[in-house]
Design a protein around this motif. Structure first.
Motif, PDB file in Angstrom:
ATOM      1  N   UNK A 243       0.822  -1.221   0.000  1.00 40.89           N
ATOM      2  CA  UNK A 243       0.000   0.000   0.000  1.00 40.89           C
ATOM      3  C   UNK A 243       0.853   1.266   0.000  1.00 40.89           C
ATOM      4  N   UNK A 244       2.129   1.133   0.405  1.00 41.80           N
ATOM      5  CA  UNK A 244       2.962   2.338   0.520  1.00 41.80           C
ATOM      6  C   UNK A 244       4.093   2.387  -0.498  1.00 41.80           C
ATOM      7  N   UNK A 245       4.114   1.412  -1.418  1.00 38.16           N
ATOM      8  CA  UNK A 245       5.262   1.297  -2.336  1.00 38.16           C
ATOM      9  C   UNK A 245       5.450   2.474  -3.284  1.00 38.16           C
ATOM     10  N   UNK A 246       4.422   3.308  -3.414  1.00 36.56           N
ATOM     11  CA  UNK A 246       4.568   4.501  -4.253  1.00 36.56           C
ATOM     12  C   UNK A 246       5.563   5.485  -3.643  1.00 36.56           C
ATOM     13  N   UNK A 247       5.764   5.348  -2.331  1.00 38.14           N
ATOM     14  CA  UNK A 247       6.632   6.298  -1.627  1.00 38.14           C
ATOM     15  C   UNK A 247       8.067   5.791  -1.571  1.00 38.14           C
ATOM     16  N   UNK A 248       8.998   6.680  -1.858  1.00 31.94           N
ATOM     17  CA  UNK A 248      10.415   6.283  -1.907  1.00 31.94           C
ATOM     18  C   UNK A 248      10.912   5.638  -0.600  1.00 31.94           C
ATOM     19  N   UNK A 249      10.529   6.152   0.592  1.00 31.74           N
ATOM     20  CA  UNK A 249      11.046   5.511   1.814  1.00 31.74           C
ATOM     21  C   UNK A 249      10.589   4.051   1.946  1.00 31.74           C
ATOM     22  N   UNK A 250       9.400   3.739   1.396  1.00 29.44           N
ATOM     23  CA  UNK A 250       8.924   2.355   1.450  1.00 29.44           C
ATOM     24  C   UNK A 250       9.753   1.479   0.503  1.00 29.44           C
ATOM     25  N   UNK A 251      10.031   2.005  -0.687  1.00 29.86           N
ATOM     26  CA  UNK A 251      10.855   1.227  -1.629  1.00 29.86           C
ATOM     27  C   UNK A 251      12.269   1.033  -1.072  1.00 29.86           C
ATOM     28  N   UNK A 252      12.779   2.067  -0.401  1.00 27.73           N
ATOM     29  CA  UNK A 252      14.100   1.944   0.219  1.00 27.73           C
ATOM     30  C   UNK A 252      14.076   0.868   1.308  1.00 27.73           C
ATOM     31  N   UNK A 253      12.974   0.809   2.070  1.00 28.63           N
ATOM     32  CA  UNK A 253      12.855  -0.205   3.121  1.00 28.63           C
ATOM     33  C   UNK A 253      12.843  -1.605   2.505  1.00 28.63           C
ATOM     34  N   UNK A 254      12.131  -1.753   1.388  1.00 33.79           N
ATOM     35  CA  UNK A 254      12.028  -3.058   0.730  1.00 33.79           C
ATOM     36  C   UNK A 254      13.402  -3.535   0.247  1.00 33.79           C
ATOM     37  N   UNK A 255      14.154  -2.636  -0.344  1.00 32.64           N
ATOM     38  CA  UNK A 255      15.432  -3.014  -0.958  1.00 32.64           C
ATOM     39  C   UNK A 255      16.606  -2.974   0.015  1.00 32.64           C
ATOM     40  N   UNK A 256      16.545  -2.068   0.959  1.00 28.79           N
ATOM     41  CA  UNK A 256      17.737  -1.796   1.760  1.00 28.79           C
ATOM     42  C   UNK A 256      17.487  -1.830   3.260  1.00 28.79           C
ATOM     43  N   UNK A 257      16.275  -2.186   3.665  1.00 29.13           N
ATOM     44  CA  UNK A 257      15.958  -2.195   5.093  1.00 29.13           C
ATOM     45  C   UNK A 257      16.502  -3.457   5.735  1.00 29.13           C
ATOM     46  N   UNK A 258      17.179  -3.298   6.837  1.00 30.40           N
ATOM     47  CA  UNK A 258      17.703  -4.478   7.531  1.00 30.40           C
ATOM     48  C   UNK A 258      16.713  -4.993   8.542  1.00 30.40           C
ATOM     49  N   UNK A 259      17.189  -5.876   9.420  1.00 31.96           N
ATOM     50  CA  UNK A 259      16.422  -6.252  10.602  1.00 31.96           C
ATOM     51  C   UNK A 259      15.211  -7.126  10.350  1.00 31.96           C
ATOM     52  N   UNK A 260      15.075  -7.709   9.150  1.00 32.35           N
ATOM     53  CA  UNK A 260      13.940  -8.609   8.951  1.00 32.35           C
ATOM     54  C   UNK A 260      14.272 -10.044   9.332  1.00 32.35           C
ATOM     55  N   UNK A 261      15.529 -10.406   9.147  1.00 29.41           N
ATOM     56  CA  UNK A 261      15.987 -11.760   9.473  1.00 29.41           C
ATOM     57  C   UNK A 261      15.278 -12.840   8.684  1.00 29.41           C
ATOM     58  N   UNK A 262      14.913 -12.495   7.446  1.00 29.22           N
ATOM     59  CA  UNK A 262      14.507 -13.533   6.496  1.00 29.22           C
ATOM     60  C   UNK A 262      15.782 -14.119   5.894  1.00 29.22           C
ATOM     61  N   UNK A 263      15.648 -15.236   5.179  1.00 31.60           N
ATOM     62  CA  UNK A 263      16.818 -15.823   4.526  1.00 31.60           C
ATOM     63  C   UNK A 263      16.777 -15.547   3.032  1.00 31.60           C
ATOM     64  N   UNK A 264      17.909 -15.182   2.468  1.00 35.92           N
ATOM     65  CA  UNK A 264      18.094 -15.122   1.022  1.00 35.92           C
ATOM     66  C   UNK A 264      18.981 -16.309   0.666  1.00 35.92           C
ATOM     67  N   UNK A 265      18.582 -17.067  -0.357  1.00 30.90           N
ATOM     68  CA  UNK A 265      19.420 -18.211  -0.728  1.00 30.90           C
ATOM     69  C   UNK A 265      19.400 -18.414  -2.234  1.00 30.90           C
TER      70      UNK A 265
END
Ligand code: ADP
Ligand code: MG
Length: 322
Positions: A243-265
């Motif tokens: 719902x917030x992806x139109x806003x740059x801070x949300x896109x920055x969070x998606x691409x560059x936000x830490x602290x989620x602790x999901x796994x990338x593999x």
């Protein structure tokens, strides 16, 4: 301290350690690796004012201090077994300590991790946790195993914790009710232990997202001497994030936000059915977001393409400047 150091350790930090030969109470703990396993050792320090707010809820802090370490063990495809806790406290506040220990030990018990020792001292609030894990010899998931042709995958959704922080700083305005879910991701991350263990034999490389999706995928590329191409539209976003992806801070969070602790593999394309089956079995979303490609000389390590196929302008660490 109102409580003596000895009394404080006994009351708040001494627990049975059924998985150790000898737990806390002696000069050192004694542990034994199971047959055919090797040990993994990881440590993470949390400093007040830097990694958490000074008035942070102590129970959540106890959870998080252990969770970030468990996440590192998960990212190696290993099983956590033992932990140590070294803590500097400005004062011995029994209520604070009880809540902190509750948060720490609830998570420890859930994954059958024994707290086997540590150190306690007076000083500016600082929490240093170490976790020791086990993995069958040679089977750990490392950052250096990715190969050109691998798919790139990520668990869960990313950027929610960073979006919660952006909302606190009023860089995005969330609707009522959106905040609680995001804050949970920020304060009570769930380490992906079961996923990590089951990715052994499926994934070729893995990392946990602590610095941000682009930065952490970049660490895999660097160690594996490859590059990665990611499709922006495939990155898994929560309903709130969408719902917030139109806003740059949300896109920055998606691409560059830490602290989620999901796994990338990363994994070969032949493993897609196994990964789909694993996702169903764990009830955890696993999303293919791109692929590993050969590293062209001087090209960037991670390229994120928008809907038009053009690379997004990313700065170091994945921050967007548009
Ligand atoms: P030493 O003087 O040998 O370092 P300490 O008095 O610091 O011993 O600690 C006594 C015992 O309590 C040790 O077994 C130590 O591992 C344990 N311990 C101290 N602080 C903690 C803590 N915060 N969490 C868990 N165990 C602790
Ligand atoms: Mg000591």
């Amino acid at each position: 301290m109102a409580l003596s150091e000895f009394e404080l350790i006994r009351r708040f930090f001494t627990y049975p350690a059924p998985g150790a030969v000898l737990g806390a109470g002696d000069d050192a703990a004694i542990v034994r690796a199971r047959r055919g396993r090797e040990l993994l050792i990881t440590a993470d320090m949390l400093v007040a004012g830097r990694h958490f707010f000074r008035d942070a809820d102590p129970q959540r802090l106890g959870h998080k201090a252990l969770a970030v370490n468990l996440s590192d063990i998960a990212a190696m495809g290993a099983t956590p077994r033992w932990a140590t806790l070294s803590i500097a406290l400005p004062s011995a506040d029994a209520r604070w300590l009880a809540a902190f220990a509750r948060g720490f030990m609830r998570l420890a018990r859930r994954y059958r991790v024994d707290l086997v020792g540590g150190d306690t001292t007076r000083g500016p609030l600082n929490i240093s946790v170490q976790v020791i894990g086990e993995v069958p010899v040679g089977r750990a998931l490392r950052r250096d195993g990715a190969r050109a042709g691998d798919d790139v995958w990520v668990s869960g959704t990313v950027g929610d914790a960073a979006l919660a922080l952006a909302a606190r700083a009023r860089r995005v305005i969330l609707a009522r009710g959106e905040r609680a879910g995001l804050e949970r991701k920020l304060h009570a991350p769930a380490p992906r232990i079961a996923l990590g263990e089951r990715l052994r034999g499926i994934a070729r490389s893995a990392i946990d997202v602590s610095d941000g999706l682009v930065a952490d995928l970049g660490h895999i590329c660097e160690r594996s001497k490859v590059a990665a191409e990611v499709d922006f539209s495939m990155i898994p976003a929560s309903a709130t994030m969408k719902r917030h992806l139109e806003r740059a801070p949300a896109r920055a969070a998606l691409l560059a936000g830490g602290d989620d602790y999901e796994l990338v593999f990363t994994a070969p394309a032949a493993k897609r059915p196994a990964i789909a089956a694993l996702s169903r079995r764990l009830g955890l979303k696993l999303t293919r977001i791109g692929r590993i490609v050969p590293r062209a000389r001087r090209a960037r390590m991670v390229t994120v393409r928008g809907a038009d196929g053009r690379p997004l302008p990313l700065a170091r660490g994945g921050y967007e400047h548009f």
